[in-house]
Design an enzyme around this catalytic site. Structure first.
Site, PDB file in Angstrom:
ATOM      1  N   HIS A   1      -4.000   7.586   2.899  1.00  0.00           N
ATOM      2  CA  HIS A   1      -3.090   8.423   2.113  1.00  0.00           C
ATOM      3  C   HIS A   1      -2.853   9.697   2.921  1.00  0.00           C
ATOM      4  O   HIS A   1      -3.791  10.273   3.490  1.00  0.00           O
ATOM      5  CB  HIS A   1      -3.684   8.746   0.732  1.00  0.00           C
ATOM      6  CG  HIS A   1      -3.528   7.606  -0.240  1.00  0.00           C
ATOM      7  ND1 HIS A   1      -4.353   7.412  -1.328  1.00  0.00           N
ATOM      8  CD2 HIS A   1      -2.611   6.598  -0.273  1.00  0.00           C
ATOM      9  CE1 HIS A   1      -3.952   6.329  -1.987  1.00  0.00           C
ATOM     10  NE2 HIS A   1      -2.906   5.814  -1.371  1.00  0.00           N
TER      11      HIS A   1
ATOM     12  N   ASP B   1     -11.532  10.179  -1.903  1.00  0.00           N
ATOM     13  CA  ASP B   1     -10.819   9.751  -3.117  1.00  0.00           C
ATOM     14  C   ASP B   1     -11.482   8.511  -3.727  1.00  0.00           C
ATOM     15  O   ASP B   1     -11.623   7.485  -3.070  1.00  0.00           O
ATOM     16  CB  ASP B   1      -9.357   9.415  -2.780  1.00  0.00           C
ATOM     17  CG  ASP B   1      -8.579  10.668  -2.395  1.00  0.00           C
ATOM     18  OD1 ASP B   1      -9.204  11.722  -2.182  1.00  0.00           O
ATOM     19  OD2 ASP B   1      -7.338  10.572  -2.311  1.00  0.00           O
TER      20      ASP B   1
ATOM     21  N   HIS C   1     -10.562  18.482  -3.882  1.00  0.00           N
ATOM     22  CA  HIS C   1      -9.412  17.597  -4.045  1.00  0.00           C
ATOM     23  C   HIS C   1      -8.706  17.880  -5.372  1.00  0.00           C
ATOM     24  O   HIS C   1      -8.347  16.980  -6.139  1.00  0.00           O
ATOM     25  CB  HIS C   1      -9.837  16.118  -3.936  1.00  0.00           C
ATOM     26  CG  HIS C   1      -8.708  15.177  -3.600  1.00  0.00           C
ATOM     27  ND1 HIS C   1      -8.031  14.467  -4.559  1.00  0.00           N
ATOM     28  CD2 HIS C   1      -8.137  14.853  -2.433  1.00  0.00           C
ATOM     29  CE1 HIS C   1      -7.101  13.723  -3.976  1.00  0.00           C
ATOM     30  NE2 HIS C   1      -7.142  13.944  -2.679  1.00  0.00           N
TER      31      HIS C   1
ATOM     32  N   ASP D   1      -2.425  12.825   2.627  1.00  0.00           N
ATOM     33  CA  ASP D   1      -3.147  14.098   2.504  1.00  0.00           C
ATOM     34  C   ASP D   1      -4.523  14.064   3.154  1.00  0.00           C
ATOM     35  O   ASP D   1      -5.233  15.069   3.149  1.00  0.00           O
ATOM     36  CB  ASP D   1      -3.242  14.530   1.028  1.00  0.00           C
ATOM     37  CG  ASP D   1      -3.874  13.489   0.130  1.00  0.00           C
ATOM     38  OD1 ASP D   1      -3.730  12.288   0.417  1.00  0.00           O
ATOM     39  OD2 ASP D   1      -4.522  13.867  -0.871  1.00  0.00           O
ATOM     40  N   HIS D   2      -4.888  12.903   3.723  1.00  0.00           N
ATOM     41  CA  HIS D   2      -6.193  12.809   4.389  1.00  0.00           C
ATOM     42  C   HIS D   2      -6.082  12.581   5.892  1.00  0.00           C
ATOM     43  O   HIS D   2      -7.096  12.621   6.592  1.00  0.00           O
ATOM     44  CB  HIS D   2      -7.030  11.692   3.755  1.00  0.00           C
ATOM     45  CG  HIS D   2      -7.475  12.041   2.363  1.00  0.00           C
ATOM     46  ND1 HIS D   2      -8.744  12.475   2.053  1.00  0.00           N
ATOM     47  CD2 HIS D   2      -6.773  12.068   1.192  1.00  0.00           C
ATOM     48  CE1 HIS D   2      -8.823  12.743   0.763  1.00  0.00           C
ATOM     49  NE2 HIS D   2      -7.640  12.504   0.220  1.00  0.00           N
TER      50      HIS D   2
ATOM     51  N   HIS E   1      -9.207   7.380   4.528  1.00  0.00           N
ATOM     52  CA  HIS E   1      -8.200   6.397   4.133  1.00  0.00           C
ATOM     53  C   HIS E   1      -6.813   6.892   4.523  1.00  0.00           C
ATOM     54  O   HIS E   1      -6.656   8.020   5.010  1.00  0.00           O
ATOM     55  CB  HIS E   1      -8.286   6.067   2.643  1.00  0.00           C
ATOM     56  CG  HIS E   1      -7.944   7.197   1.708  1.00  0.00           C
ATOM     57  ND1 HIS E   1      -8.597   8.406   1.704  1.00  0.00           N
ATOM     58  CD2 HIS E   1      -7.014   7.286   0.708  1.00  0.00           C
ATOM     59  CE1 HIS E   1      -8.095   9.180   0.765  1.00  0.00           C
ATOM     60  NE2 HIS E   1      -7.122   8.536   0.136  1.00  0.00           N
TER      61      HIS E   1
ATOM     62  N   HIS F   1     -10.792   3.061  -4.709  1.00  0.00           N
ATOM     63  CA  HIS F   1      -9.514   3.769  -4.684  1.00  0.00           C
ATOM     64  C   HIS F   1      -8.372   2.739  -4.639  1.00  0.00           C
ATOM     65  O   HIS F   1      -8.618   1.545  -4.610  1.00  0.00           O
ATOM     66  CB  HIS F   1      -9.502   4.698  -3.457  1.00  0.00           C
ATOM     67  CG  HIS F   1      -8.495   5.801  -3.533  1.00  0.00           C
ATOM     68  ND1 HIS F   1      -8.214   6.497  -4.674  1.00  0.00           N
ATOM     69  CD2 HIS F   1      -7.699   6.350  -2.558  1.00  0.00           C
ATOM     70  CE1 HIS F   1      -7.287   7.401  -4.420  1.00  0.00           C
ATOM     71  NE2 HIS F   1      -6.952   7.332  -3.141  1.00  0.00           N
TER      72      HIS F   1
HETATM   73 ZN   LIG Z   1      -6.033   8.889  -1.791  1.00  0.00          ZN
END
Ligand SMILES: [Zn+2]
Length: 310
Positions: free
Chosen positions: A64, A201, A259, A66-67, A62, A141
């Site tokens: 976000h 997530d 995570h 941090d991914h 996804h 999510h």
């Molecule tokens: Zn996320």
């Protein structure tokens, strides 16, 4: 056949206490699949001896940061290294636009072909080769987010013929004489196909998820400990206890947590909480390799018949 997971990043939104953003590398029979590519993934690959050029498939769960914020850096590094082999990127809607825009404004023409594959549906088949299938699974999510299921294919059994020797293990008769030899066929069944399930997530699912049933290894995000379960619910994340309950409900063999929120210095509290519910729990730790072990069935011996030998 190799089936193992290397953790490159195990933290959530911010870097903290030496932990980095999410990234994992699955090795299936020497094919390397990169799962998420947070910032610093390239650095982590160098640190842990990953041959980045051997990666041909990258999956982004996804959008976000941090991914996926390490993805553009990796794409440009491949170009600077004159990569010539194709690269396949799988991700949600919008990722292709982000990549194209950055290439456009840097007036970059890559040295290799980049293929974008849109992940848009729960259960979508993303990739298949002789060894595995990779399917997407919709997470729960704040924005569209997909987990992954790496399912090994069933291999063929092996057949061996073993002579059944007379008592004393000696052949009777003179050389050149005809004699009847009994054979037993030995069937060596293939090991059980293994399954690695990656739950990126997500808010923990309270209903059964067929894709996770009997997983050999389930990675389930656990951003928070039990003391923050309200925050986990409001931010569409999970706690270690919730992940452990899910693993128990789905009869998985091993659970891997990761995570972790940056508020936690000592992540062993995650292990302690989860193990009270699901003892076969491990912590995702950067640089560690988790072998997903095959389960071998027993050999079967079947009296097969006889043949004449001289
Ligand atoms: Zn996320």
């Amino acid at each position: 056949m190799t089936f193992e997971l290397k953790i490159l990043g195990c933290n959530s939104a911010s870097f903290a206490f030496g932990r980095h953003h999410t990234s994992q590398l699955l090795n299936s029979n020497q094919n390397l699949f990169l799962i998420d590519c947070g910032e610093a993934t390239q650095v982590q690959m160098l640190r842990y001896g990953v041959k980045a050029n051997r990666i041909h498939h990258i999956f982004i769960s996804h959008l976000h940061g941090d991914h996926y914020l390490g993805l553009m850096g990796l794409i440009f590094t491949y170009h600077l290294q004159n990569r010539s082999e194709d690269l396949h990127i799988y991700g949600p809607k919008g990722l292709d636009e982000i990549i194209t825009l950055q290439l456009k404004h840097s007036e970059s023409k890559l040295s290799y072909e980049l293929h974008f594959h849109l992940i848009e549906a729960d259960g979508q088949l993303l990739f298949e080769n002789n060894d595995i299938w990779i399917h997407a699974v919709a997470m729960n999510h704040r924005i569209p987010c997909f987990g992954l299921v790496f399912q090994e294919k069933l291999r063929k059994p092996k057949f061996l013929r073993e002579p059944v020797l007379p008592e004393g293990n000696e052949m009777k008769g003179q050389t050149g004489e005809e004699q009847v030899i009994q054979y037993t066929e030995v069937i060596i069944p293939p090991p059980e196909p293994r399954k690695y399930v990656y739950f990126s997530d997500t808010r923990v699912f309270t209903h059964k998820m067929e894709c996770a049933e009997n997983a050999s290894l389930l990675y389930h995000e656990s951003t928070f400990l039990d003391d923050m379960k309200e925050r986990a619910a409001s931010t569409f994340h999970s706690t270690a206890t919730e992940a452990a309950g899910f693993a128990l409900q789905h009869n998985v063999k091993e659970l891997l947590l990761g995570h972790y929120s940056s508020r936690y210095y000592d992540v062993h509290h995650f292990l302690m909480e989860a193990k009270t519910i699901f003892p076969e729990t491990k912590l995702a730790m950067e640089g560690q390799v988790y072998e997903i072990k095959p389960v071998h069935s027993r050999k079967e011996r079947i009296p097969h018949g006889e043949s004449i030998s001289k």
